[in-house]
Design a protein around this motif. Structure first.
Motif, PDB file in Angstrom:
ATOM      1  N   THR A   1       0.819  -1.213   0.000  1.00 40.65           N
ATOM      2  CA  THR A   1       0.000   0.000   0.000  1.00 40.65           C
ATOM      3  C   THR A   1       0.854   1.265   0.000  1.00 40.65           C
ATOM      4  O   THR A   1       2.031   1.256   0.387  1.00 40.65           O
ATOM      5  CB  THR A   1      -0.932   0.056   1.227  1.00 40.65           C
ATOM      6  OG1 THR A   1      -0.123   0.164   2.404  1.00 40.65           O
ATOM      7  CG2 THR A   1      -1.807  -1.177   1.327  1.00 40.65           C
TER       8      THR A   1
ATOM      9  N   GLU B   1     -19.659   0.949  -7.751  1.00 41.89           N
ATOM     10  CA  GLU B   1     -20.393   1.602  -6.648  1.00 41.89           C
ATOM     11  C   GLU B   1     -21.857   1.167  -6.647  1.00 41.89           C
ATOM     12  O   GLU B   1     -22.749   1.979  -6.387  1.00 41.89           O
ATOM     13  CB  GLU B   1     -20.314   3.140  -6.770  1.00 41.89           C
ATOM     14  CG  GLU B   1     -18.914   3.704  -6.941  1.00 41.89           C
ATOM     15  CD  GLU B   1     -18.140   3.766  -5.619  1.00 41.89           C
ATOM     16  OE1 GLU B   1     -18.775   3.815  -4.548  1.00 41.89           O
ATOM     17  OE2 GLU B   1     -16.908   3.730  -5.681  1.00 41.89           O
TER      18      GLU B   1
ATOM     19  N   GLU C   1     -11.628   3.171  -0.050  1.00 41.54           N
ATOM     20  CA  GLU C   1     -10.437   3.618  -0.776  1.00 41.54           C
ATOM     21  C   GLU C   1      -9.176   3.499   0.106  1.00 41.54           C
ATOM     22  O   GLU C   1      -8.084   3.875  -0.307  1.00 41.54           O
ATOM     23  CB  GLU C   1     -10.669   5.073  -1.226  1.00 41.54           C
ATOM     24  CG  GLU C   1      -9.688   5.638  -2.221  1.00 41.54           C
ATOM     25  CD  GLU C   1      -9.747   5.002  -3.622  1.00 41.54           C
ATOM     26  OE1 GLU C   1     -10.836   4.594  -4.048  1.00 41.54           O
ATOM     27  OE2 GLU C   1      -8.683   4.926  -4.271  1.00 41.54           O
ATOM     28  N   THR C   2      -9.295   2.919   1.275  1.00 37.89           N
ATOM     29  CA  THR C   2      -8.165   2.850   2.208  1.00 37.89           C
ATOM     30  C   THR C   2      -7.291   1.632   1.947  1.00 37.89           C
ATOM     31  O   THR C   2      -7.772   0.618   1.439  1.00 37.89           O
ATOM     32  CB  THR C   2      -8.694   2.744   3.652  1.00 37.89           C
ATOM     33  OG1 THR C   2      -9.646   1.662   3.694  1.00 37.89           O
ATOM     34  CG2 THR C   2      -9.389   4.015   4.079  1.00 37.89           C
TER      35      THR C   2
ATOM     36  N   GLY D   1      -7.471  -1.009  -0.735  1.00 41.34           N
ATOM     37  CA  GLY D   1      -8.631  -0.541  -1.488  1.00 41.34           C
ATOM     38  C   GLY D   1      -8.236   0.389  -2.625  1.00 41.34           C
ATOM     39  O   GLY D   1      -8.903   0.426  -3.666  1.00 41.34           O
ATOM     40  N   GLU D   2      -7.152   1.141  -2.481  1.00 39.25           N
ATOM     41  CA  GLU D   2      -6.708   2.040  -3.548  1.00 39.25           C
ATOM     42  C   GLU D   2      -6.370   1.240  -4.810  1.00 39.25           C
ATOM     43  O   GLU D   2      -6.781   1.597  -5.919  1.00 39.25           O
ATOM     44  CB  GLU D   2      -5.486   2.857  -3.106  1.00 39.25           C
ATOM     45  CG  GLU D   2      -5.003   3.802  -4.204  1.00 39.25           C
ATOM     46  CD  GLU D   2      -3.800   4.659  -3.820  1.00 39.25           C
ATOM     47  OE1 GLU D   2      -3.224   4.448  -2.736  1.00 39.25           O
ATOM     48  OE2 GLU D   2      -3.446   5.537  -4.628  1.00 39.25           O
TER      49      GLU D   2
ATOM     50  N   ASN E   1      -9.633  -0.519  -6.233  1.00 32.33           N
ATOM     51  CA  ASN E   1     -10.475   0.441  -6.967  1.00 32.33           C
ATOM     52  C   ASN E   1      -9.825   0.888  -8.269  1.00 32.33           C
ATOM     53  O   ASN E   1     -10.510   1.118  -9.269  1.00 32.33           O
ATOM     54  CB  ASN E   1     -10.800   1.640  -6.076  1.00 32.33           C
ATOM     55  CG  ASN E   1     -11.892   1.312  -5.074  1.00 32.33           C
ATOM     56  OD1 ASN E   1     -12.884   0.667  -5.412  1.00 32.33           O
ATOM     57  ND2 ASN E   1     -11.717   1.740  -3.831  1.00 32.33           N
ATOM     58  N   ASP E   2      -8.481   1.005  -8.266  1.00 28.99           N
ATOM     59  CA  ASP E   2      -7.766   1.345  -9.504  1.00 28.99           C
ATOM     60  C   ASP E   2      -8.053   0.286 -10.577  1.00 28.99           C
ATOM     61  O   ASP E   2      -8.421   0.619 -11.715  1.00 28.99           O
ATOM     62  CB  ASP E   2      -6.260   1.409  -9.210  1.00 28.99           C
ATOM     63  CG  ASP E   2      -5.433   1.578 -10.474  1.00 28.99           C
ATOM     64  OD1 ASP E   2      -5.335   2.722 -10.956  1.00 28.99           O
ATOM     65  OD2 ASP E   2      -4.904   0.575 -10.992  1.00 28.99           O
TER      66      ASP E   2
ATOM     67  N   ARG F   1     -11.793   0.500 -11.687  1.00 26.99           N
ATOM     68  CA  ARG F   1     -12.094   1.643 -12.568  1.00 26.99           C
ATOM     69  C   ARG F   1     -11.578   1.382 -13.968  1.00 26.99           C
ATOM     70  O   ARG F   1     -12.214   1.739 -14.960  1.00 26.99           O
ATOM     71  CB  ARG F   1     -11.479   2.930 -12.004  1.00 26.99           C
ATOM     72  CG  ARG F   1     -12.260   3.459 -10.819  1.00 26.99           C
ATOM     73  CD  ARG F   1     -11.712   4.803 -10.329  1.00 26.99           C
ATOM     74  NE  ARG F   1     -12.051   4.934  -8.914  1.00 26.99           N
ATOM     75  CZ  ARG F   1     -11.175   4.926  -7.926  1.00 26.99           C
ATOM     76  NH1 ARG F   1      -9.868   4.853  -8.175  1.00 26.99           N
ATOM     77  NH2 ARG F   1     -11.577   4.999  -6.686  1.00 26.99           N
TER      78      ARG F   1
END
Ligand code: TXA
Ligand code: MG
Length: 313
Positions: A196, A234, A294-295, A298-299, A302-303, A306
């Motif tokens: 992370t 989402e 997003e923590t 999660g970053e 989510n990347d 997306r």
């Protein structure tokens, strides 16, 4: 899973022979399966790009057995040494000035004066690198633009036909690609991943964002890591006809896969690509995905999501 339960020394020897002959080898790593080639052999590297259907300007990661081998191909400064000491072997890739341009050929570096290098933690990958004795370039074993394979079966389905040998290491423990950090000016995050941002910043301080050339890297292309079905993010609930990737407590149901019933991001990362593939195979009209915090990891999750949805340029 693990090396004990899977492929042994004879398979490693066969894989090394294939690599020396310019062939490609499917290998597990702790992150995702890779398709490996001799980094010094431009013909083997060309065959690798061909097998993936990959745009040639996207450079590859050189995998090496240990930090001493990494220092032979790349120039290490104090920050590189600190990150290597903290995270290798493991899912961190460092982009550094190239020290030996023959060891990782121009084609593998896409003509750049830099090289991406990492020391994988998977015992089979380590055994392969130690037996081969030189750097191996290994992109994720998916065809270009598709989700990375995290099981031997998925890797074999994606690019197995192009491989001269294959090592089965069971399912990948991490399930998400390595974090890519460039140490060329100030430390820069080129691709969020299994280590992370906070873990890296604890060692080298605040990370700058990717910009300019880094946007050309495959991890930065729109609709990368993409299944065939459209992806809806989402999503609080599943719509008729959709598959659903839940996160946290959720009712089981038809075409529902839970990334982590307990809401654990490490578990969700490990399940992400396999569940995307399963949802895609279900014949759903779309794949809806629950919100992911997003923590921490999660970053990176989510990347990838997306990009799977085609939202990031
Ligand atoms: O976890 C992983 O890193 C997996 C396993 C197999 O090791 N490999 C992987 O490789 O994800 P690949 O080729 O799918 O992604 C390599 C990433 C890309 O985002 C690429 O642009 C970046 O590393 N990269 C490689 N060389 C670079 C360089 N010289 N400068 C900037 N980015 C570079
Ligand atoms: Mg990839």
């Amino acid at each position: 899973m693990g090396a004990d339960a899977t492929d042994g020394p004879e398979r490693i020897e066969a894989a090394v022979r294939a690599l020396r002959a310019g062939g490609l080898v499917l290998t597990p790593t702790e992150t995702v399966y890779g398709l490996a080639a001799d980094a010094a052999d431009p013909r083997a590297v060309a065959a690798l790009y061909e097998a993936k259907g990959r745009p040639r300007f996207n450079p590859l990661i050189a995998h090496v057995a240990d930090v001493a081998a990494a220092r032979r191909i790349a120039r290490f400064d104090a920050e590189a040494e600190a990150l290597a000491a903290a995270f290798w072997p493991g899912p961190l890739t460092l982009v550094l000035p190239i020290a030996d341009p023959q060891a990782v050929c121009d084609l593998a570096r896409a003509g750049l004066e830099t090289v991406a290098v990492r020391v994988p933690a998977h015992p089979l990958a380590h055994a392969l690198l130690a037996a081969f004795g030189g750097p191996l370039v290994a992109p994720s074993a998916n065809r270009s633009g598709r989700p990375s394979p995290t099981t031997f079966a998925d890797a074999a389905e994606e690019t197995g036909a192009a491989a001269a040998a294959a090592l089965d290491g069971g399912p990948c423990a991490v399930g998400l690609e390595s974090t890519v950090v460039a140490l060329l000016d100030s430390p820069r995050l080129l691709r969020p991943g299994a280590v992370t941002r906070a873990q890296i910043e604890a060692v080298v301080g605040p990370l700058a964002e990717a910009e300019g050339d880094a946007k050309r890297s495959p991890g930065r292309l729109t609709r990368h890591y993409a299944p065939d079905a459209p992806v809806r993010l989402e999503a609080a609930a599943q719509q008729p006809g959709e598959a659903y990737l839940a996160f946290g407590p959720a009712e089981p149901g038809e075409r529902v896969w839970n990334l982590s019933p307990s809401g654990d991001l490490v578990e969700a990362a490990a399940n992400l690509f396999a569940h995307l593939r399963a949802a895609d195979r279900s014949g759903a009209s779309a794949i809806a995905v629950a919100p992911i915090p997003e923590t921490g990891l999660g970053e990176a999750i989510n990347d990838r999501l997306r990009r799977a949805a085609g939202f990031v340029g």
